[in-house]
Scaffold this active site. Structure first.
Site, PDB file in Angstrom:
ATOM      1  N   GLY A 188      -5.080  -6.093   5.298  1.00 49.85           N
ATOM      2  CA  GLY A 188      -6.202  -5.250   5.715  1.00 49.85           C
ATOM      3  C   GLY A 188      -7.034  -5.858   6.831  1.00 49.85           C
ATOM      4  O   GLY A 188      -7.445  -5.166   7.773  1.00 49.85           O
ATOM      5  N   THR A 229      -0.039  -0.108   6.484  1.00 51.03           N
ATOM      6  CA  THR A 229       0.069  -1.045   5.363  1.00 51.03           C
ATOM      7  C   THR A 229       0.103  -2.455   5.946  1.00 51.03           C
ATOM      8  O   THR A 229       0.343  -2.635   7.136  1.00 51.03           O
ATOM      9  CB  THR A 229       1.329  -0.765   4.518  1.00 51.03           C
ATOM     10  OG1 THR A 229       1.373  -1.712   3.439  1.00 51.03           O
ATOM     11  CG2 THR A 229       2.614  -0.876   5.319  1.00 51.03           C
ATOM     12  N   GLY A 230      -0.135  -3.457   5.074  1.00 52.46           N
ATOM     13  CA  GLY A 230      -0.139  -4.833   5.556  1.00 52.46           C
ATOM     14  C   GLY A 230      -1.427  -5.527   5.168  1.00 52.46           C
ATOM     15  O   GLY A 230      -2.103  -5.126   4.209  1.00 52.46           O
ATOM     16  N   ARG A 239     -14.358  -7.337  -1.618  1.00 54.85           N
ATOM     17  CA  ARG A 239     -13.604  -7.299  -0.354  1.00 54.85           C
ATOM     18  C   ARG A 239     -13.211  -5.846  -0.055  1.00 54.85           C
ATOM     19  O   ARG A 239     -12.832  -5.094  -0.938  1.00 54.85           O
ATOM     20  CB  ARG A 239     -12.363  -8.182  -0.499  1.00 54.85           C
ATOM     21  CG  ARG A 239     -11.443  -8.195   0.706  1.00 54.85           C
ATOM     22  CD  ARG A 239     -10.146  -7.486   0.418  1.00 54.85           C
ATOM     23  NE  ARG A 239      -9.226  -7.546   1.545  1.00 54.85           N
ATOM     24  CZ  ARG A 239      -8.127  -6.790   1.622  1.00 54.85           C
ATOM     25  NH1 ARG A 239      -7.824  -5.952   0.652  1.00 54.85           N
ATOM     26  NH2 ARG A 239      -7.353  -6.854   2.676  1.00 54.85           N
ATOM     27  N   THR A 257       0.896  -1.138   0.000  1.00 59.25           N
ATOM     28  CA  THR A 257       0.000   0.000   0.000  1.00 59.25           C
ATOM     29  C   THR A 257       0.937   1.190   0.000  1.00 59.25           C
ATOM     30  O   THR A 257       2.132   1.019   0.185  1.00 59.25           O
ATOM     31  CB  THR A 257      -0.863  -0.088   1.281  1.00 59.25           C
ATOM     32  OG1 THR A 257      -1.674  -1.257   1.191  1.00 59.25           O
ATOM     33  CG2 THR A 257      -1.752   1.101   1.503  1.00 59.25           C
ATOM     34  N   SER A 284     -10.742  -3.204   1.744  1.00 55.70           N
ATOM     35  CA  SER A 284      -9.406  -3.014   2.331  1.00 55.70           C
ATOM     36  C   SER A 284      -9.505  -2.134   3.583  1.00 55.70           C
ATOM     37  O   SER A 284     -10.488  -1.433   3.784  1.00 55.70           O
ATOM     38  CB  SER A 284      -8.532  -2.328   1.284  1.00 55.70           C
ATOM     39  OG  SER A 284      -7.468  -1.671   1.887  1.00 55.70           O
ATOM     40  N   ASP A 285      -8.462  -2.165   4.389  1.00 54.82           N
ATOM     41  CA  ASP A 285      -8.405  -1.254   5.551  1.00 54.82           C
ATOM     42  C   ASP A 285      -8.113   0.190   5.143  1.00 54.82           C
ATOM     43  O   ASP A 285      -8.334   1.118   5.917  1.00 54.82           O
ATOM     44  CB  ASP A 285      -7.261  -1.687   6.501  1.00 54.82           C
ATOM     45  CG  ASP A 285      -5.908  -1.576   5.799  1.00 54.82           C
ATOM     46  OD1 ASP A 285      -5.674  -2.335   4.842  1.00 54.82           O
ATOM     47  OD2 ASP A 285      -5.108  -0.699   6.167  1.00 54.82           O
TER      48      ASP A 285
HETATM   49  N1  GLY Z   1      -3.594  -2.931   3.298  1.00 55.86           N
HETATM   50  C1  GLY Z   1      -4.058  -3.178   2.005  1.00 55.86           C
HETATM   51  C2  GLY Z   1      -5.067  -4.218   1.903  1.00 55.86           C
HETATM   52  O1  GLY Z   1      -5.082  -5.190   2.644  1.00 55.86           O
HETATM   53  O2  GLY Z   1      -5.912  -4.105   1.066  1.00 55.86           O
END
Ligand code: GLY
Length: 281
Positions: A208, A205-206, A184, A156, A186-187
């Site tokens: 979500g 980042t990581g 889906r 991200t 994302s965070d």
């Molecule tokens: N952090 C990005 C995602 O999982 O979509």
């Protein structure tokens, strides 16, 4: 108040092992942090985080905008958000398609009461407001999609800035985790992945799902607001990811000018501009 910022370019595992990719990412992050810091000297924190993230979206080394991951049905859907720490206004787009800069669409939504839009309605909003069609796919992502890599390759981009007037802001943009189920969320366009107030600003980042389970950005900001140092707030919040092996990284700045970055697993790539430019090594 000295202006400062920190950016991240996600969490690709190959960055730690592939020398060529690692060097290219270091250089790109260094250039973008330096350019964005120059911009910050003449603009507000919220204008700057959107600008910095748009530069990251244009760089195909990172998984946001151009070069976003492809979902399991073969389409690219992107998410982005920003938050002004002064007004605490949050705006974002979720699963938007075919735009060059999701972060600019998110910024446009700051002008509206209904400030988070998802799916085809987010794309329609973009068209209505002059954002042209843009093809975000690059051959490398199609190759990865065709090989159906099962390994999670979350990447991200984000920026957190503190401007000369002491205002904080955060912005985050993503192409998702790759091969995900269409629909889906994302965070990155939630308060778990991107949050700011007058005390601190955070971009994550990581994975979500892990970031949402850990309510990460909002939790770090809340702890800083309640008096913990930024480092303590980060360490405690990352500690709470451990019981479920949460996979995450975060960048942050607090109102007193502290800058911090942390990750649960190695190889988050980042750069900061404090009194000079620093980059991950
Ligand atoms: N952090 C990005 C995602 O999982 O979509």
């Amino acid at each position: 108040m000295p202006s400062k910022l920190i950016i991240h370019g996600g969490f690709f595992s190959e960055s730690g092992t592939n020398h060529e990719i690692r060097t290219a990412k270091q250089q790109a992050l260094k250039d973008i942090a330096t350019k964005a810091h120059g911009f910050l000297l003449k603009h507000t924190a919220v204008e700057t985080v959107a600008y910095a993230v748009s530069l990251l979206e244009s760089c195909e080394l990172f998984n946001a905008g151009l070069g976003s991951q492809i979902q399991s049905d073969g389409k690219i859907r992107m998410s982005a958000s920003l938050m002004d720490g002064l007004t605490q206004k949050f705006s974002g787009v979720i699963n938007i398609e075919d735009v060059e800069h999701p972060i600019h669409v998110a910024k446009k939504l700051m002008e509206f009461e209904d400030s988070v839009l998802g799916g085809p309605c987010a794309t329609s909003f973009a068209r209505e407001h002059g954002f042209d069609y843009f093809y975000a796919e690059i051959p490398q992502r199609r190759k990865e999609f065709q090989e159906k890599l099962e390994k999670t390759r979350t990447g991200t981009v984000g920026c957190v800035a503190l401007d000369g007037e002491g205002r904080l802001a955060a912005a985050t943009s993503t192409g998702g985790k790759g091969f995900e189920m269409p629909g889906r969320i994302s965070d990155s366009a939630t308060v778990a992945g991107n949050y700011a107030n007058r005390f601190a600003a955070v971009s994550c980042t990581g994975v979500g799902e892990d970031i949402v389970s850990g309510a990460l950005a909002a939790k770090i900001v809340t702890r800083t607001t309640d008096g913990l140092s930024l480092r303590e707030a980060m360490e405690r919040s990352f500690g709470e990811l451990k019981p479920f092996d949460g996979f995450a990284g975060a960048i942050a700045i607090s109102a007193n000018g502290d800058i911090w970055h942390q990750d649960s697993h190695p190889y988050m790539v980042w750069a900061s501009f404090d009194s000079e430019v620093n980059v991950f090594d």
